[in-house]
Design a protein around this motif. Structure first.
Motif, mmCIF file in Angstrom:
data_model
loop_
_atom_site.group_PDB
_atom_site.id
_atom_site.type_symbol
_atom_site.label_atom_id
_atom_site.label_comp_id
_atom_site.label_asym_id
_atom_site.label_seq_id
_atom_site.Cartn_x
_atom_site.Cartn_y
_atom_site.Cartn_z
ATOM 1 N N LEU A 58 -47.282 -83.488 -42.562
ATOM 2 C CA LEU A 58 -45.753 -83.245 -43.239
ATOM 3 C C LEU A 58 -45.087 -83.790 -44.201
ATOM 4 O O LEU A 58 -44.640 -83.472 -44.891
ATOM 5 N N ASN A 59 -45.701 -85.156 -44.272
ATOM 6 C CA ASN A 59 -45.177 -85.968 -45.571
ATOM 7 C C ASN A 59 -46.101 -85.305 -46.722
ATOM 8 O O ASN A 59 -45.152 -85.446 -47.677
ATOM 9 N N LYS A 60 -47.073 -85.116 -46.809
ATOM 10 C CA LYS A 60 -47.757 -84.405 -47.794
ATOM 11 C C LYS A 60 -47.015 -83.069 -48.386
ATOM 12 O O LYS A 60 -46.901 -82.750 -49.576
ATOM 13 N N LEU A 61 -46.409 -82.388 -47.477
ATOM 14 C CA LEU A 61 -45.694 -81.351 -47.880
ATOM 15 C C LEU A 61 -44.190 -81.624 -48.372
ATOM 16 O O LEU A 61 -43.527 -80.663 -48.904
ATOM 17 N N GLY A 62 -43.979 -82.827 -48.280
ATOM 18 C CA GLY A 62 -42.599 -83.347 -48.755
ATOM 19 C C GLY A 62 -41.470 -82.988 -47.814
ATOM 20 O O GLY A 62 -40.393 -83.271 -48.054
ATOM 21 N N ILE A 63 -41.759 -82.831 -46.345
ATOM 22 C CA ILE A 63 -40.867 -82.894 -45.513
ATOM 23 C C ILE A 63 -40.495 -83.986 -44.722
ATOM 24 O O ILE A 63 -41.607 -84.868 -44.269
ATOM 25 N N LYS A 64 -39.145 -84.369 -44.690
ATOM 26 C CA LYS A 64 -38.775 -85.580 -44.325
ATOM 27 C C LYS A 64 -38.036 -85.576 -43.052
ATOM 28 O O LYS A 64 -38.103 -86.197 -42.233
ATOM 29 N N ASN A 65 -37.195 -84.559 -43.105
ATOM 30 C CA ASN A 65 -36.060 -84.464 -42.074
ATOM 31 C C ASN A 65 -36.939 -83.987 -40.501
ATOM 32 O O ASN A 65 -36.333 -83.075 -39.808
ATOM 33 N N VAL A 66 -37.741 -84.442 -40.292
ATOM 34 C CA VAL A 66 -38.395 -83.916 -38.724
ATOM 35 C C VAL A 66 -38.428 -85.033 -38.009
ATOM 36 O O VAL A 66 -38.564 -86.200 -38.310
ATOM 37 N N LYS A 67 -38.082 -84.945 -36.484
ATOM 38 C CA LYS A 67 -38.127 -85.895 -35.508
ATOM 39 C C LYS A 67 -39.269 -85.907 -34.775
ATOM 40 O O LYS A 67 -40.069 -84.726 -34.428
ATOM 41 N N LEU A 68 -39.937 -86.962 -34.522
ATOM 42 C CA LEU A 68 -41.618 -87.030 -33.686
ATOM 43 C C LEU A 68 -40.893 -87.457 -32.084
ATOM 44 O O LEU A 68 -40.263 -88.586 -31.856
ATOM 45 N N ASN A 69 -41.127 -86.347 -31.025
ATOM 46 C CA ASN A 69 -40.917 -86.807 -29.852
ATOM 47 C C ASN A 69 -42.116 -86.776 -28.964
ATOM 48 O O ASN A 69 -43.030 -86.027 -29.356
ATOM 49 N N ILE A 70 -42.225 -87.614 -28.276
ATOM 50 C CA ILE A 70 -43.371 -87.779 -27.436
ATOM 51 C C ILE A 70 -42.964 -88.029 -25.959
ATOM 52 O O ILE A 70 -42.033 -88.255 -25.498
ATOM 53 N N ASN A 71 -44.185 -87.654 -24.968
ATOM 54 C CA ASN A 71 -44.031 -87.776 -23.680
ATOM 55 C C ASN A 71 -45.387 -87.900 -23.178
ATOM 56 O O ASN A 71 -46.480 -87.883 -23.746
ATOM 57 N N SER A 72 -45.559 -88.397 -21.717
ATOM 58 C CA SER A 72 -46.848 -88.226 -20.974
ATOM 59 C C SER A 72 -46.605 -87.457 -19.847
ATOM 60 O O SER A 72 -45.646 -87.531 -18.952
ATOM 61 N N ILE A 73 -47.815 -86.517 -19.527
ATOM 62 C CA ILE A 73 -47.407 -85.766 -18.542
ATOM 63 C C ILE A 73 -48.430 -86.224 -17.434
ATOM 64 O O ILE A 73 -48.935 -85.555 -16.530
ATOM 65 N N GLY A 74 -49.175 -87.422 -17.739
ATOM 66 C CA GLY A 74 -49.964 -87.981 -16.789
ATOM 67 C C GLY A 74 -51.321 -87.192 -16.495
ATOM 68 O O GLY A 74 -51.808 -86.328 -17.136
ATOM 69 N N CYS A 75 -52.153 -87.531 -15.408
ATOM 70 C CA CYS A 75 -53.427 -86.909 -15.118
ATOM 71 C C CYS A 75 -53.088 -86.017 -13.872
ATOM 72 O O CYS A 75 -52.083 -86.249 -13.081
ATOM 73 N N LYS A 76 -54.491 -85.644 -13.366
ATOM 74 C CA LYS A 76 -54.328 -84.838 -12.140
ATOM 75 C C LYS A 76 -53.451 -85.613 -10.774
ATOM 76 O O LYS A 76 -52.491 -85.192 -10.212
ATOM 77 N N GLU A 77 -54.004 -86.906 -10.938
ATOM 78 C CA GLU A 77 -53.591 -87.637 -9.655
ATOM 79 C C GLU A 77 -52.056 -87.751 -9.681
ATOM 80 O O GLU A 77 -51.251 -87.667 -8.661
ATOM 81 N N CYS A 78 -51.510 -88.498 -10.804
ATOM 82 C CA CYS A 78 -50.095 -88.728 -10.889
ATOM 83 C C CYS A 78 -49.349 -87.431 -10.997
ATOM 84 O O CYS A 78 -48.175 -87.469 -10.563
ATOM 85 N N ARG A 79 -49.794 -86.409 -11.540
ATOM 86 C CA ARG A 79 -48.843 -85.307 -11.777
ATOM 87 C C ARG A 79 -48.800 -84.602 -10.263
ATOM 88 O O ARG A 79 -47.755 -83.969 -9.821
ATOM 89 N N ALA A 80 -49.767 -84.731 -9.298
ATOM 90 C CA ALA A 80 -49.614 -84.096 -8.031
ATOM 91 C C ALA A 80 -48.391 -84.807 -7.375
ATOM 92 O O ALA A 80 -47.728 -84.319 -6.574
ATOM 93 N N ARG A 81 -48.374 -86.132 -7.381
ATOM 94 C CA ARG A 81 -47.327 -86.784 -6.840
ATOM 95 C C ARG A 81 -45.816 -86.490 -7.674
ATOM 96 O O ARG A 81 -44.908 -86.612 -6.709
ATOM 97 N N TYR A 82 -45.779 -86.304 -8.724
ATOM 98 C CA TYR A 82 -44.783 -85.856 -9.513
ATOM 99 C C TYR A 82 -44.365 -84.419 -9.083
ATOM 100 O O TYR A 82 -43.144 -84.210 -8.696
ATOM 101 N N ASN A 83 -45.344 -83.565 -8.833
ATOM 102 C CA ASN A 83 -45.060 -82.193 -8.773
ATOM 103 C C ASN A 83 -44.368 -82.271 -7.319
ATOM 104 O O ASN A 83 -43.370 -81.552 -7.117
ATOM 105 N N ALA A 84 -44.825 -83.181 -6.383
ATOM 106 C CA ALA A 84 -44.184 -82.930 -4.913
ATOM 107 C C ALA A 84 -42.654 -83.344 -5.332
ATOM 108 O O ALA A 84 -41.696 -82.667 -4.420
#
Ligand code: ATP
Ligand code: MG
Length: 418
Positions: free
Chosen positions: A150-176
């Motif tokens: 993105l930088n090489k293209l000269g694009i400056k005004n973008v925001k990086l958003n991140i998250n974690s959706i865990g693995c099978k085990e923690c996802r099962a607890r979360y889904n519940a």
């Protein structure tokens, strides 16, 4: 007249330089990160996407270009690049070779969607895939590759958003927990989300319907349910992003489109191109290769939508470097000198000098005008005198200056200008 199909676009010759610029930036980025190109077919067996993208996704449920071929096989035009790359990784036994395998692709992708700004039925993606590395450094490297691009293209005004959706085990607890929260609100949600509730409740967080967004605003967050390993992984990714000087925001609502994402998910988002603001999305998909019949191979990657990038660059006034016209235009005054001009052009091109001559029977004056319009850097006018004396004048178009040069010496002259 036959029109272009809805949701598709021509790239006209006058605009191709924009695509060349983006593609060069993609290849240049991949090279810097030691990623090699993979090319897979435009169509695959439908089954690959049912398993590799996931049958609870919008792509599989609503958007695929699927048809029967003449041999009665179900075929699908690829809606994204990861499934084909993963299939090829398994089929070609790449897992038995040197790891990690770092690949990139530039592909057309096909989705039957409602066309609008930044949303097409045929669009293009630059994507990268890193297979075999389980650690958070691979996630961070992939994010840095996207940022570099993105930088090489000269694009400056973008925001990086991140998250974690865990693995099978923690996802099962979360889904519940998520289901417990959503259950009393089921009647307020769209019919698709009511279906998602049983099959894949996490995807409800990705719904674009206002009424569903209202419900999910107060939902429990996946990052509060991560198991020890996933939590540590996510923290390390953040440390590495900070170490490399990349700013980010944690957005607990990013879940991404594919079913087999695990742990890190991320998006680069712009506010300058309207509703379709995600220019690049990616994450980790440790379950994918196994889902497709391979062994357990962790994987991480991203895909960037090239039309959205062009739109963003146009909307924010980022300049595309224009490709220049030919080194020289060879003008001829009469039949004999036109033939000579044609011959010289052939010789120059074989030496790597771009040359053009007239194909429209223009007068000498009109040839000069045309040469100027196509951005030729020099013009050589040939006539009886020049052919007889073996010497011509090279006119430099930037300042109108002329220089006498031997016709035999034109190759050497223009090579010297390179
Ligand atoms: P969206 O939420 O906008 O539908 P997505 O999650 O379906 O995006 P991905 O499957 O992650 O998108 O694809 C990666 C990138 O490809 C997107 O971030 C976007 O830039 C681009 N893209 C996706 N679908 C389209 C489309 N129909 N037309 C143009 N670009 C697209
Ligand atoms: Mg989509």
């Amino acid at each position: 007249m036959i029109n272009i199909p809805k949701g598709t676009k021509d790239v006209l010759p006058k605009d191709a330089y924009k695509w060349h610029f983006i593609e060069d930036a993609a290849r240049g980025t991949a090279e810097l990160f030691n990623m090699k190109e993979i090319r897979t077919p435009v169509f695959e067996h439908t089954e690959l996407f049912l398993r590799g993208v996931g049958d609870t996704t919008d792509i599989v449920n609503k958007e695929m270009y699927t048809f029967k071929d003449k041999g009665d096989r179900s075929i699908t035009l690829k809606p994204e690049g990861t499934a084909g790359a993963a299939r090829s990784f398994i089929e070609n036994g790449m897992g038995a070779g040197l790891l990690p395998v770092k690949m990139y692709y530039i592909i057309p992708a096909f989705r039957y969607e409602r066309p609008q700004a930044g949303r097409l039925r045929e669009f293009h993606q630059f994507g990268v895939e890193v297979y075999g590395a389980a650690g958070p450094d691979a996630d961070a490297e992939v994010i840095f590759a996207a940022a570099h691009f993105l930088n090489k293209l000269g694009i400056k005004n973008v925001k990086l958003n991140i998250n974690s959706i865990g693995c099978k085990e923690c996802r099962a607890r979360y889904n519940a927990a998520l289901k417990d929260y959503l259950r009393p609100h089921l009647a307020e949600m769209c019919s698709t989300c009511r279906e998602r509730f049983e099959k894949n409740p996490l995807r409800i967080l990705d719904c674009k319907e206002e009424k569903c967004k209202l419900v999910t605003a107060g939902a429990p967050k996946m990052i509060d349910y991560l198991c020890g390993e996933c939590k540590e992984h996510f923290e390390k990714v953040q440390q590495l992003l900070t170490a490399g000087g990349l700013e980010y925001t944690i957005d607990p609502n990013i879940v991404r489109g594919l079913d087999y994402y695990t742990k890190t998910v991320f998006e680069f988002v712009s506010e300058n191109i309207g509703a379709q603001g995600t220019v690049c999305g990616g994450g980790r998909y440790d379950g994918l290769i196994e889902e497709l019949g391979g062994s357990h191979v962790p994987a991480v990657g991203f895909a960037a939508g090239m039309e959205r990038l062009i739109l963003l660059m146009e909307n924010t006034g980022v300049q595309f470097p224009e490709e220049c016209g030919p080194d020289v235009f060879l003008a001829g005054m009469d039949e004999e000198s036109r033939t000579a001009a044609f011959g010289i052009a052939c010789k120059l091109r074989s030496e790597g000098i771009s040359a053009e001559c007239d194909h429209m029977g223009r007068s000498l004056k009109a040839q000069f005008k045309y040469a100027d319009k196509i951005g030729a850097r020099h013009v050589v006018a040939l006539g009886g005198n020049e052919l007889e004396s073996g010497e011509c004048n090279v006119k430099r178009m930037s300042d109108g200056s002329t220089e006498p040069v031997k016709i035999d010496g034109l190759c050497a002259y223009f090579k010297g200008k390179k």
